[in-house]
Write an enzyme that holds these catalytic residues in place. Structure first.
Site, PDB file in Angstrom:
ATOM      1  N   HIS A   1       0.799  -1.236   0.000  1.00 36.48           N
ATOM      2  CA  HIS A   1       0.000   0.000   0.000  1.00 36.48           C
ATOM      3  C   HIS A   1       0.827   1.279   0.000  1.00 36.48           C
ATOM      4  CE1 HIS A   1       0.918  -0.249   4.309  1.00 36.48           C
ATOM      5  NE2 HIS A   1       0.707   1.046   4.355  1.00 36.48           N
TER       6      HIS A   1
HETATM    7  C1  UD1 Z   1      -1.924   5.533   5.642  1.00 36.50           C
HETATM    8  C2  UD1 Z   1      -0.673   6.096   6.305  1.00 36.50           C
HETATM    9  C3  UD1 Z   1       0.407   5.042   6.313  1.00 36.50           C
HETATM   10  C4  UD1 Z   1      -0.068   3.752   6.917  1.00 36.50           C
HETATM   11  C5  UD1 Z   1      -1.362   3.303   6.261  1.00 36.50           C
HETATM   12  C6  UD1 Z   1      -1.923   2.099   6.960  1.00 36.50           C
HETATM   13  C7  UD1 Z   1      -0.047   8.454   6.066  1.00 36.50           C
HETATM   14  C8  UD1 Z   1       0.749   9.423   5.287  1.00 36.50           C
HETATM   15  N1  UD1 Z   1      -0.141   7.226   5.546  1.00 36.50           N
HETATM   16  O1  UD1 Z   1      -1.587   5.217   4.297  1.00 36.50           O
HETATM   17  O2  UD1 Z   1       1.518   5.508   7.059  1.00 36.50           O
HETATM   18  O3  UD1 Z   1       0.902   2.770   6.684  1.00 36.50           O
HETATM   19  O4  UD1 Z   1      -2.325   4.350   6.330  1.00 36.50           O
HETATM   20  O5  UD1 Z   1      -2.734   1.354   6.093  1.00 36.50           O
HETATM   21  O6  UD1 Z   1      -0.597   8.789   7.083  1.00 36.50           O
HETATM   22  N2  UD1 Z   1      -8.506   4.834   0.928  1.00 36.50           N
HETATM   23  C9  UD1 Z   1      -9.776   4.357   0.764  1.00 36.50           C
HETATM   24  N3  UD1 Z   1     -10.439   3.923   1.867  1.00 36.50           N
HETATM   25  C10 UD1 Z   1      -9.920   3.949   3.117  1.00 36.50           C
HETATM   26  C11 UD1 Z   1      -8.608   4.439   3.265  1.00 36.50           C
HETATM   27  C12 UD1 Z   1      -7.906   4.869   2.172  1.00 36.50           C
HETATM   28  O7  UD1 Z   1     -10.303   4.310  -0.344  1.00 36.50           O
HETATM   29  O8  UD1 Z   1     -10.597   3.531   4.067  1.00 36.50           O
HETATM   30  C13 UD1 Z   1      -7.762   5.304  -0.287  1.00 36.50           C
HETATM   31  C14 UD1 Z   1      -8.163   6.706  -0.686  1.00 36.50           C
HETATM   32  O9  UD1 Z   1      -8.095   6.790  -2.080  1.00 36.50           O
HETATM   33  C15 UD1 Z   1      -7.067   7.549  -0.076  1.00 36.50           C
HETATM   34  C16 UD1 Z   1      -5.864   6.635  -0.226  1.00 36.50           C
HETATM   35  O10 UD1 Z   1      -6.377   5.335  -0.002  1.00 36.50           O
HETATM   36  O11 UD1 Z   1      -6.869   8.770  -0.723  1.00 36.50           O
HETATM   37  C17 UD1 Z   1      -4.751   6.932   0.724  1.00 36.50           C
HETATM   38  O12 UD1 Z   1      -5.205   6.918   2.057  1.00 36.50           O
HETATM   39  P1  UD1 Z   1      -4.272   7.560   3.197  1.00 36.50           P
HETATM   40  O13 UD1 Z   1      -4.899   7.376   4.533  1.00 36.50           O
HETATM   41  O14 UD1 Z   1      -3.860   8.934   2.793  1.00 36.50           O
HETATM   42  O15 UD1 Z   1      -2.969   6.721   3.069  1.00 36.50           O
HETATM   43  P2  UD1 Z   1      -2.697   5.185   3.177  1.00 36.50           P
HETATM   44  O16 UD1 Z   1      -2.011   4.759   1.928  1.00 36.50           O
HETATM   45  O17 UD1 Z   1      -3.906   4.447   3.607  1.00 36.50           O
HETATM   46  N1  UDP Z   2      -3.884  -5.939   8.591  1.00 39.04           N
HETATM   47  C1  UDP Z   2      -5.212  -6.346   8.681  1.00 39.04           C
HETATM   48  N2  UDP Z   2      -5.864  -6.708   7.522  1.00 39.04           N
HETATM   49  C2  UDP Z   2      -5.242  -6.693   6.307  1.00 39.04           C
HETATM   50  C3  UDP Z   2      -3.900  -6.263   6.236  1.00 39.04           C
HETATM   51  C4  UDP Z   2      -3.256  -5.883   7.395  1.00 39.04           C
HETATM   52  O1  UDP Z   2      -5.790  -6.387   9.765  1.00 39.04           O
HETATM   53  O2  UDP Z   2      -5.880  -7.058   5.305  1.00 39.04           O
HETATM   54  C5  UDP Z   2      -3.219  -5.509   9.826  1.00 39.04           C
HETATM   55  C6  UDP Z   2      -1.836  -6.081  10.062  1.00 39.04           C
HETATM   56  O3  UDP Z   2      -1.887  -7.273  10.819  1.00 39.04           O
HETATM   57  C7  UDP Z   2      -1.149  -4.955  10.843  1.00 39.04           C
HETATM   58  C8  UDP Z   2      -1.822  -3.703  10.339  1.00 39.04           C
HETATM   59  O4  UDP Z   2      -3.023  -4.107   9.699  1.00 39.04           O
HETATM   60  O5  UDP Z   2      -1.385  -5.082  12.225  1.00 39.04           O
HETATM   61  C9  UDP Z   2      -0.891  -3.043   9.355  1.00 39.04           C
HETATM   62  O6  UDP Z   2      -1.546  -2.128   8.572  1.00 39.04           O
HETATM   63  P1  UDP Z   2      -0.862  -1.516   7.289  1.00 39.04           P
HETATM   64  O7  UDP Z   2       0.046  -2.501   6.665  1.00 39.04           O
HETATM   65  O8  UDP Z   2      -1.962  -0.970   6.477  1.00 39.04           O
HETATM   66  O9  UDP Z   2      -0.075  -0.266   7.892  1.00 39.04           O
HETATM   67  P2  UDP Z   2       1.439   0.025   8.302  1.00 39.04           P
HETATM   68  O10 UDP Z   2       1.811  -0.923   9.356  1.00 39.04           O
HETATM   69  O11 UDP Z   2       2.278  -0.083   7.073  1.00 39.04           O
HETATM   70  O12 UDP Z   2       1.372   1.425   8.793  1.00 39.04           O
END
Ligand code: UD1
Ligand code: UDP
Length: 349
Positions: free
Chosen positions: A197
């Site tokens: 992601h």
């Molecule tokens: C965010 C965090 C990242 C973390 C991740 C966990 C920042 C900069 N990034 O990344 O550090 O590892 O969460 O998963 O804070 N979107 C949806 N539905 C949702 C959430 C996201 O459609 O419920 C899509 C949207 O298009 C959105 C994009 O994902 O614009 C990015 O979401 P965002 O929360 O900015 O960043 P993540 O990649 O989820």
């Molecule tokens: N995770 C989850 N469902 C999924 C993928 C990940 O519950 O389909 C959990 C995973 O076990 C971990 C957390 O989500 O605890 C990590 O989230 P993510 O990788 O999105 O974020 P990051 O750790 O990179 O910030």
């Protein structure tokens, strides 16, 4: 004592599982704020339901998209909440945009910030998470670090030693608790698990294409719960139809199901910060699809191979990567959360 705890994304929601119980036991009042950075059912509500996390006292429902507007909205709403609630401190986690915004709102109102999961450093200047984490550390009154190395990082940057504490990684606490509570066995089944992601990978069509090609070419059985950001980009870059029959795409999973998948995997491919260490703790060979190394410890000991988005390296790693027998402990003893909260009580109670 009263604290505000700010959660915003999937990994934060998961970490709330044990925290709210412990806070209650300790007689600490918790005001739970969910900024709503993650909002799809499978990225947010599913965790509140299955992990029995209390309904947040405040849901900010911030809009998604450009980071400046999102940060501004959180600061504005947090300011109102802080002025109304007058907490003794604000608790923020990790490296997400919401933590940076909440920390800034809090410190400007002279309310101390406590940062859990600080101190991790890389040499990347533009990675959004690294920027957020560094600023959060600097805004914080107290920092809890997950590893010995992250403690050393802060000491090298001249953070005062009486404001930084190493009690281990709260991710490990919740993982061990979940394995035990749901009787999940660590096995070696026939599939490889992937999560993806990071913006560096999924917003870059070349990198995302390379990764998908590598998964196809490997011919291995691959299970892939797809983050919504990745799902959108696969469609945008026309890759949805190029996914091979060996790859099973899933919706983002609830935590318990995801840990079951992780526990059964033969190897794990990921660009996640948390999944890397969950996989390591469960003795899985970890192949990292991004050059950013948040946990050099597990790279140095040979359990985490960094391959980035290089197609051939990914295929080779899927086929051949095999870590050594030695598996050192880096992430504490599984009791980090309790130790952290006890320290908070002694400092701010
Ligand atoms: C965010 C965090 C990242 C973390 C991740 C966990 C920042 C900069 N990034 O990344 O550090 O590892 O969460 O998963 O804070 N979107 C949806 N539905 C949702 C959430 C996201 O459609 O419920 C899509 C949207 O298009 C959105 C994009 O994902 O614009 C990015 O979401 P965002 O929360 O900015 O960043 P993540 O990649 O989820
Ligand atoms: N995770 C989850 N469902 C999924 C993928 C990940 O519950 O389909 C959990 C995973 O076990 C971990 C957390 O989500 O605890 C990590 O989230 P993510 O990788 O999105 O974020 P990051 O750790 O990179 O910030």
């Amino acid at each position: 004592m009263k604290l505000i705890s700010v959660v915003s994304t999937r990994p934060d929601y998961i970490k709330e599982t044990l925290r709210h119980h412990y806070l209650k036991e300790m007689g600490i009042e918790e005001i739970l704020v969910n900024t709503g950075q993650h909002y799809d059912h499978n990225m947010s509500q599913i965790f509140f339901d299955e992990l029995k996390i209390p309904i947040p006292d405040y849901s900010l429902n911030v809009s998604t998209g450009l980071v400046g507007r999102q940060t501004g909205e959180i600061i504005t709403q947090m300011e109102e909440i802080l002025l109304k609630e007058h907490p003794d401190l604000t608790l923020v986690y990790g490296d997400v945009t919401s933590s940076l915004a909440a920390a800034l709102a809090s410190v400007k109102l002279r309310i101390p910030v406590v940062h859990i999961e600080g101190g991790i450093r890389t040499d990347s200047r533009f990675n959004p998470e690294d920027i957020n984490r560094k600023i959060c550390d600097h805004l914080s009154d107290t920092i809890f670090v997950p590893t010995e190395l992250s403690l050393q990082n802060l000491l090298k940057e001249n953070f005062p030693s009486d404001r930084i504490f190493f009690y281990g990684d709260v991710t490990k606490d919740i993982l061990l608790y979940t394995l035990n509570r749901h009787d999940i066995k660590i096995e070696r089944k026939d599939y490889i698990l992937i999560t993806l992601h990071r913006e560096e990978n999924v917003d870059n069509s070349q990198r995302l294409t390379n990764i998908i090609r590598a998964l196809n070419e490997s011919g291995e059985k691959i299970v892939f719960p797809v983050h919504p950001r990745t799902r959108k980009q696969l469609e945008r870059f026309g890759l949805q139809d190029k996914i091979g029959d060996n790859i099973q795409l899933l919706e983002p999973q609830g935590y318990i199901n995801f840990i079951r998948l992780l526990a059964g995997a033969r190897k794990v491919l990921t660009d996640s910060g948390t999944v890397r260490r969950e996989a390591y703790i469960m003795y899985k060979p970890v192949i990292t699809l991004i050059e950013i190394i948040w946990w050099p410890e597990i790279v140095k000991c040979g359990w985490n191979l960094i391959v980035g988005a290089d197609k051939n390296k990914i295929v080779d790693a899927i086929r051949q990567f095999s870590p050594p027998a030695e598996h050192p402990e880096f992430f504490g003893d599984g009791n980090a959360e309790r130790k952290i909260l006890n320290k908070i009580l002694s400092l701010y109670g």
